[in-house]
Design an enzyme around this catalytic site. Structure first.
Site, PDB file in Angstrom:
ATOM      1  N   LYS A 135      58.180 -93.138  18.591  1.00 28.80           N
ATOM      2  CA  LYS A 135      58.012 -94.272  19.488  1.00 28.80           C
ATOM      3  C   LYS A 135      58.264 -95.553  18.702  1.00 28.80           C
ATOM      4  O   LYS A 135      58.021 -95.552  17.494  1.00 28.80           O
ATOM      5  CB  LYS A 135      56.636 -94.305  20.141  1.00 28.80           C
ATOM      6  CG  LYS A 135      55.417 -94.093  19.241  1.00 28.80           C
ATOM      7  CD  LYS A 135      55.070 -94.977  18.094  1.00 28.80           C
ATOM      8  CE  LYS A 135      54.921 -96.438  18.210  1.00 28.80           C
ATOM      9  NZ  LYS A 135      54.545 -97.074  16.914  1.00 28.80           N
ATOM     10  N   TYR A 219      51.360 -98.446  23.009  1.00 27.95           N
ATOM     11  CA  TYR A 219      50.097 -97.715  23.202  1.00 27.95           C
ATOM     12  C   TYR A 219      49.298 -98.305  24.365  1.00 27.95           C
ATOM     13  O   TYR A 219      48.760 -97.581  25.197  1.00 27.95           O
ATOM     14  CB  TYR A 219      49.249 -97.743  21.924  1.00 27.95           C
ATOM     15  CG  TYR A 219      49.801 -96.883  20.824  1.00 27.95           C
ATOM     16  CD1 TYR A 219      49.687 -95.502  20.876  1.00 27.95           C
ATOM     17  CD2 TYR A 219      50.440 -97.441  19.728  1.00 27.95           C
ATOM     18  CE1 TYR A 219      50.200 -94.699  19.866  1.00 27.95           C
ATOM     19  CE2 TYR A 219      50.958 -96.655  18.710  1.00 27.95           C
ATOM     20  CZ  TYR A 219      50.834 -95.287  18.786  1.00 27.95           C
ATOM     21  OH  TYR A 219      51.347 -94.493  17.792  1.00 27.95           O
TER      22      TYR A 219
END
Ligand code: NAD
Length: 363
Positions: A135, A219
């Site tokens: 990510k 996140y």
């Protein structure tokens, strides 16, 4: 890039074809696949590979560290000795494409600076390897679409390296939202950040995909999406910095408000200047929170009626990689496929646009 010109309808069709490719990954005969352990090559031997992924690959059941790809020759001997990696499984960024001829490598895990995720994912797909990509998936929507297309065209799977969806306490709060355990979710706040004292790092460079939103913001954004079960329709964002001498090109701190179709609002924060790690969900009949919610271990929380969310697992990265390896071996859908990374980047683009223009951006 190929994906840049795809229309929405074409793209949805391609996603469906991608799901088909996922169900039938390259190279796995039905008879032998159950016992197989996937050989993983780590691309990029920086901090995350060195301190987390390689040690975790010593604890996995369905995959193991088989190879390395690095631009730093001085690291090779140490890694070979430490992990017993044979010469035939060592590559540089230049000769990486020859990995196509190596039957000992099933899977390539791209753990490079964010700006290189798209290139190496597509090269790995072309080499016929299953791909895991860290990510944030890539810098923009068109790169994400090109990565998904490349994996579909080469009939390999693409998983994004999100850890939290594999973590049991996170899975509990996802379930609370889905099952409306505490009624309809009304608001969510999520803050992810750490004080980064480094200077001159690629995370501070725009061209490398630096910035708190790309790194930590995903996140908070993911949490808002998985706790609501909805996709945001608009965003308003502001960026700020307390160290303009270091954060000249990218955001040190990003604050964003997401609007969801049900009327739910989520407040997200990401920072390289502040340490924060909390997730709170307010629902009709109560609330629940995780703090910390995205550290490598120790995820825990409580609910308004006194439940403790304190399940433990041995190692998050090992669980994530084992879940993904098993899904590939058993031809099951991946928990976090490329399409999920794309959904985030669509919002990340809107966050940056809003911060730049000072306007609310419809997604
Ligand atoms: P890092 O800077 O420690 O390592 C990056 C590696 O890439 C280094 O080995 C470096 O030599 C190599 N590299 C190749 N080309 C480069 C270039 N042009 N410029 C700079 N470095 C280059 O970074 P990291 O913390 O290991 O992060 C790598 C990736 O992993 C990032 O995408 C990051 O978002 C992701 N990450 C994910 C998690 C997670 O919990 N899922 C945690 C940390 C990092």
């Amino acid at each position: 890039m190929k994906g840049q010109s795809t229309t929405r309808r074409e793209f949805i069709k391609q996603l469906a074809l991608g799901a088909l490719a996922l169900a039938l990954p390259n190279g796995y005969a039905r008879s032998s696949r159950e016992d197989k352990r996937l050989g993983v090559a780590l691309v990029g031997l920086g901090r995350y590979s060195t301190e987390q992924l390689a040690p975790a690959l010593e604890r996995t059941k369905h995959c193991y560290l088989a190879g390395i790809v690095t631009g730093t020759p001085s690291k090779i001997e140490l890694w070979q000795k430490r992990y017993g990696i044979p010469d035939r499984n060592v590559y540089s960024y230049t000769n990486f494409d020859q990995i196509a001829n190596n039957p000992h490598i099933d899977m390539v895990y791209v753990v490079l600076p964010n700006s290189l995720h798209a290139e190496f994912t597509m090269r790995a797909a072309k080499a016929g390897k299953q791909v895991w990509c860290e990510k944030p998936m890539a810098l923009n929507v068109s790169q994400c679409e090109a990565m998904i297309n490349a994996c579909r065209d080469n009939r390999v799977s693409l998983a994004i390296g999100y850890r939290m969806q594999h973590e049991p306490n996170t899975q509990t709060v996802i379930r609370y939202g889905k099952e409306r355990t505490y009624g309809r979710v009304n608001s969510i706040s999520a803050a992810a950040g750490f004080y980064d004292s480094r200077t001159g790092h690629w995370r501070q460079q725009k061209a490398m995909g630096g910035g708190a939103m790309y790194d930590m913001g995903v996140y908070s954004l993911q949490a808002a999406r998985y706790c609501s079960g909805e996709e945001p329709v608009a965003v308003t964002a502001q960026q700020s910095t307390s160290r303009p001498e270091i954060y000249q090109e990218v955001d040190e701190t990003m604050t964003f408000e997401l609007e969801f179709p049900s009327g739910l609002l989520a407040h997200g924060k990401a920072s390289f200047g502040m340490t924060m790690n909390s997730l709170r969900v307010n629902a009709e009949k109560g609330w629940y929170e995780l703090e910390p919610f995205q550290t490598y271990s120790g995820i825990q929380g409580i609910t308004s009626d006194g439940r403790r969310l304190n399940a433990t697992i041995d190692n998050q990265q090992a669980k994530q990689m084992d879940d993904d390896a098993l899904a590939i071996l058993q031809r099951q859908p991946l928990l976090v496929p490329g399409e999920e990374g794309l959904r985030d980047i669509r919002v990340v683009e809107a966050v940056y646009r809003s911060a730049r223009t000072g306007q609310r951006v419809v997604i």
